[in-house]
Motif scaffolding. Structure first.
Motif, PDB file in Angstrom:
ATOM      1  N   ALA A  57      -8.322   0.151  -3.396  1.00 57.45           N
ATOM      2  CA  ALA A  57      -7.953  -0.674  -2.254  1.00 57.45           C
ATOM      3  C   ALA A  57      -8.613  -0.250  -1.038  1.00 57.45           C
ATOM      4  O   ALA A  57      -8.616   0.754  -0.514  1.00 57.45           O
ATOM      5  CB  ALA A  57      -6.306  -0.526  -1.949  1.00 57.45           C
ATOM      6  N   VAL A  79      -6.890  -4.518   2.086  1.00 52.63           N
ATOM      7  CA  VAL A  79      -5.910  -4.180   2.711  1.00 52.63           C
ATOM      8  C   VAL A  79      -5.710  -5.113   3.993  1.00 52.63           C
ATOM      9  O   VAL A  79      -6.508  -5.055   4.883  1.00 52.63           O
ATOM     10  CB  VAL A  79      -5.571  -2.928   3.128  1.00 52.63           C
ATOM     11  CG1 VAL A  79      -4.185  -2.676   3.877  1.00 52.63           C
ATOM     12  CG2 VAL A  79      -5.647  -1.843   2.096  1.00 52.63           C
ATOM     13  N   GLY A 111     -10.102  -5.421  -3.935  1.00 55.28           N
ATOM     14  CA  GLY A 111      -8.790  -5.568  -3.289  1.00 55.28           C
ATOM     15  C   GLY A 111      -9.165  -5.170  -1.586  1.00 55.28           C
ATOM     16  O   GLY A 111      -9.826  -3.865  -1.386  1.00 55.28           O
ATOM     17  N   SER A 115      -0.783  -4.842   2.887  1.00 52.58           N
ATOM     18  CA  SER A 115      -0.730  -4.884   1.502  1.00 52.58           C
ATOM     19  C   SER A 115      -2.096  -5.286   0.978  1.00 52.58           C
ATOM     20  O   SER A 115      -3.006  -5.988   1.624  1.00 52.58           O
ATOM     21  CB  SER A 115       0.244  -6.158   1.151  1.00 52.58           C
ATOM     22  OG  SER A 115       1.633  -6.054   1.593  1.00 52.58           O
ATOM     23  N   VAL A 116      -2.256  -5.074  -0.066  1.00 48.17           N
ATOM     24  CA  VAL A 116      -3.522  -5.048  -0.839  1.00 48.17           C
ATOM     25  C   VAL A 116      -3.612  -6.935  -1.418  1.00 48.17           C
ATOM     26  O   VAL A 116      -2.586  -7.194  -2.280  1.00 48.17           O
ATOM     27  CB  VAL A 116      -3.808  -4.225  -2.196  1.00 48.17           C
ATOM     28  CG1 VAL A 116      -5.268  -4.644  -2.735  1.00 48.17           C
ATOM     29  CG2 VAL A 116      -3.692  -2.604  -1.748  1.00 48.17           C
ATOM     30  N   ARG A 117      -4.720  -7.445  -1.123  1.00 49.66           N
ATOM     31  CA  ARG A 117      -4.919  -8.800  -1.730  1.00 49.66           C
ATOM     32  C   ARG A 117      -5.857  -8.671  -2.370  1.00 49.66           C
ATOM     33  O   ARG A 117      -7.204  -8.296  -2.045  1.00 49.66           O
ATOM     34  CB  ARG A 117      -5.034  -9.628  -0.615  1.00 49.66           C
ATOM     35  CG  ARG A 117      -5.375 -11.244  -0.718  1.00 49.66           C
ATOM     36  CD  ARG A 117      -5.588 -12.104   0.261  1.00 49.66           C
ATOM     37  NE  ARG A 117      -4.288 -12.091   1.004  1.00 49.66           N
ATOM     38  CZ  ARG A 117      -4.167 -12.721   2.162  1.00 49.66           C
ATOM     39  NH1 ARG A 117      -5.177 -13.188   2.807  1.00 49.66           N
ATOM     40  NH2 ARG A 117      -2.865 -12.616   3.004  1.00 49.66           N
ATOM     41  N   ARG A 118      -5.862  -9.102  -3.695  1.00 51.47           N
ATOM     42  CA  ARG A 118      -7.187  -9.337  -4.780  1.00 51.47           C
ATOM     43  C   ARG A 118      -7.968 -10.563  -4.114  1.00 51.47           C
ATOM     44  O   ARG A 118      -7.205 -11.604  -3.962  1.00 51.47           O
ATOM     45  CB  ARG A 118      -6.478  -9.491  -6.041  1.00 51.47           C
ATOM     46  CG  ARG A 118      -5.735  -8.453  -6.494  1.00 51.47           C
ATOM     47  CD  ARG A 118      -6.307  -6.887  -6.472  1.00 51.47           C
ATOM     48  NE  ARG A 118      -7.585  -6.716  -7.325  1.00 51.47           N
ATOM     49  CZ  ARG A 118      -8.292  -5.649  -7.138  1.00 51.47           C
ATOM     50  NH1 ARG A 118      -7.868  -4.562  -6.490  1.00 51.47           N
ATOM     51  NH2 ARG A 118      -9.395  -5.519  -7.835  1.00 51.47           N
ATOM     52  N   ALA A 175     -10.043  -0.932   3.035  1.00 49.40           N
ATOM     53  CA  ALA A 175      -9.513  -1.343   4.338  1.00 49.40           C
ATOM     54  C   ALA A 175     -10.475  -1.310   5.151  1.00 49.40           C
ATOM     55  O   ALA A 175     -11.580  -0.311   5.058  1.00 49.40           O
ATOM     56  CB  ALA A 175      -7.952  -0.420   4.764  1.00 49.40           C
ATOM     57  N   ARG A 207      -7.495   6.974  -0.181  1.00 49.90           N
ATOM     58  CA  ARG A 207      -7.942   5.718  -0.153  1.00 49.90           C
ATOM     59  C   ARG A 207      -8.731   5.485   1.073  1.00 49.90           C
ATOM     60  O   ARG A 207      -8.754   6.055   2.218  1.00 49.90           O
ATOM     61  CB  ARG A 207      -6.546   4.915   0.442  1.00 49.90           C
ATOM     62  CG  ARG A 207      -6.720   3.221   0.637  1.00 49.90           C
ATOM     63  CD  ARG A 207      -5.559   2.629   0.355  1.00 49.90           C
ATOM     64  NE  ARG A 207      -4.545   3.096   0.939  1.00 49.90           N
ATOM     65  CZ  ARG A 207      -4.262   2.573   2.317  1.00 49.90           C
ATOM     66  NH1 ARG A 207      -5.213   1.566   2.658  1.00 49.90           N
ATOM     67  NH2 ARG A 207      -3.284   3.020   3.199  1.00 49.90           N
ATOM     68  N   VAL A 240       0.912  -1.257  -0.068  1.00 49.68           N
ATOM     69  CA  VAL A 240      -0.076   0.083  -0.044  1.00 49.68           C
ATOM     70  C   VAL A 240       0.905   1.106   0.204  1.00 49.68           C
ATOM     71  O   VAL A 240       1.942   1.486   0.984  1.00 49.68           O
ATOM     72  CB  VAL A 240      -0.971   0.034   1.440  1.00 49.68           C
ATOM     73  CG1 VAL A 240      -1.760   1.121   1.189  1.00 49.68           C
ATOM     74  CG2 VAL A 240      -1.856  -1.207   1.349  1.00 49.68           C
TER      75      VAL A 240
END
Length: 279
Positions: free
Chosen positions: A87, A276, A274, A123-126, A89, A60, A4
Motif C-alpha cells: 500500500a 492510499v 494500491g 484507505s487503500v484503493r486498488r 502513499a 509501509r 489502512v
C-alpha cells in the motif's frame, strides 16, 4: 477501498523535494510523526532511493515528492515483485508547475497537510495500470505524440545552463515559426489496434492518441483524426491491450518521454497496485 492499518511508516523524501520546498517537507514530517511511528529517510540519489524501498521490511512506504518520485517508487516495487501486496502513499511536494499531474489525477490531495493526513487516515484503493512490452509502466496517461516534455533533472550546473540556453533558442525558433504562420506538429500516420481490432490505420492521419488506465480492467482509448473541413469526431474504445505501430514515434508516459519506436503494446493490469487516498 480498504482501511489502512496502524503501522510503522518508511517515509522516503525525494532529493528534489528537499531542494525545492524544504518547508513543505518539514510540515509533512511534523504531521506524519505526530500520528505514526516513522522512519525518516533522506536519500541523496536514485540508487539510495531504491535501496530504502527495497530494505523497508514491514514498514509501509510513503513517498514525499512529485510524479517522478511516485513513478520511481512504483517501478522499484514492481521490479522486486512487491507492488501487488504494497500500500503506497504519497505526499506531493514540488517546486515546478505541472509536476503533480499524475498524483492529483489519481486523487491525492494537493495540500501538504491534507495529503499527510490522508496517509494516516486514508484507505487503500486498488488501481489499474498499463504495462508495455519493454517493461515500462503508465499510471495516469499515455499520449502520442509526446508533448510538453518534462525538463531534464539531476543535471550538473554546467549542463543545466547549456540545456537552458538550448531551450531558450528553441523557444525563439518556435516563436519565429509561429510569427511566420507555421503550423504546429504535423499529423502522424499510425495504426492503433485495440484487443486485436484496428481502430485507425495508416491511411488515416491522426493528431493525437491518448490511453488512460480505467477502473474496470480496460483502458480508455481515444484517437483524434485529422479533420477535413468540419471537426472530426474522436474515435474511442475500451480495451485490455493497445498496440500502436507506424513510423518512428515518441510517446509520453506520465512524467517521462520515450522513443522513438516503431511499435509498442500496452496491456492493462487490473488492480495492480494500491494507493492510499482520502477515505
Amino acid at each position: 477501498m480498504t482501511e489502512v492499518a496502524s503501522e510503522q511508516l518508511l517515509v522516503v523524501v525525494d532529493p528534489s523535494a528537499r531542494r525545492t520546498d524544504g518547508e513543505s517537507v518539514r510540515i509533512a514530517k511534523d504531521v506524519l510523526c505526530a500520528g505514526a511511528r516513522v522512519k525518516w529517510c533522506l536519500p541523496e540519489g536514485r540508487e539510495e532511493f531504491a535501496r530504502a524501498l527495497e530494505r523497508r521490511g514491514s514498514r509501509r512506504p510513503v513517498v514525499v515528492g512529485d510524479d517522478h518520485a511516485l513513478l520511481r517508487a512504483v517501478t522499484v516495487l514492481e521490479r522486486h515483485g512487491e507492488l501487488d501486496g504494497c500500500a503506497l502513499a504519497v505526499v506531493p511536494v514540488v517546486g515546478r508547475p505541472g509536476a503533480l499531474t499524475v498524483a492529483l489525477s489519481l486523487g491525492v490531495p494537493q495540500g501538504t497537510v491534507a495529503a499527510a493526513r490522508a496517509v494516516l487516515d486514508g484507505s487503500v484503493r486498488r488501481l489499474d495500470l498499463l504495462a508495455d512490452d519493454a517493461g515500462g509502466l503508465v499510471l495516469g496517461e499515455l499520449r502520442i505524440p509526446a508533448v510538453d516534455a518534462a525538463p531534464h533533472r539531476g543535471l550538473r550546473p554546467a549542463r543545466r545552463r547549456y540545456r537552458s540556453l538550448v531551450s531558450a533558442l528553441a523557444r525563439q525558433s518556435r516563436a519565429a515559426a509561429e510569427a511566420a504562420g507555421a503550423a504546429g506538429p504535423g499529423p502522424s500516420r499510425l495504426r492503433v489496434e485495440t484487443d486485436g481490432a484496428t481502430l485507425v490505420d495508416l491511411d488515416q492521419p491522426v493528431r493525437a492518441v491518448t490511453v488512460t488506465p480505467g477502473r474496470t480492467g480496460r483502458a480508455d482509448v481515444e484517437v483524434r483524426p485529422v479533420s477535413v473541413g468540419a471537426e472530426a469526431a474522436p474515435l474511442q474504445a475500451a480495451a485490455r491491450t493497445v498496440t500502436v505501430s507506424g513510423a518512428d514515434f515518441r510517446y509520453r508516459a506520465d512524467a517521462t518521454v520515450a522513443g522513438p519506436v516503431r511499435t509498442r503494446t500496452w496491456t492493462v493490469r487490473a488492480g495492480a497496485w494500491g494507493l492510499v487516498l482520502p477515505g
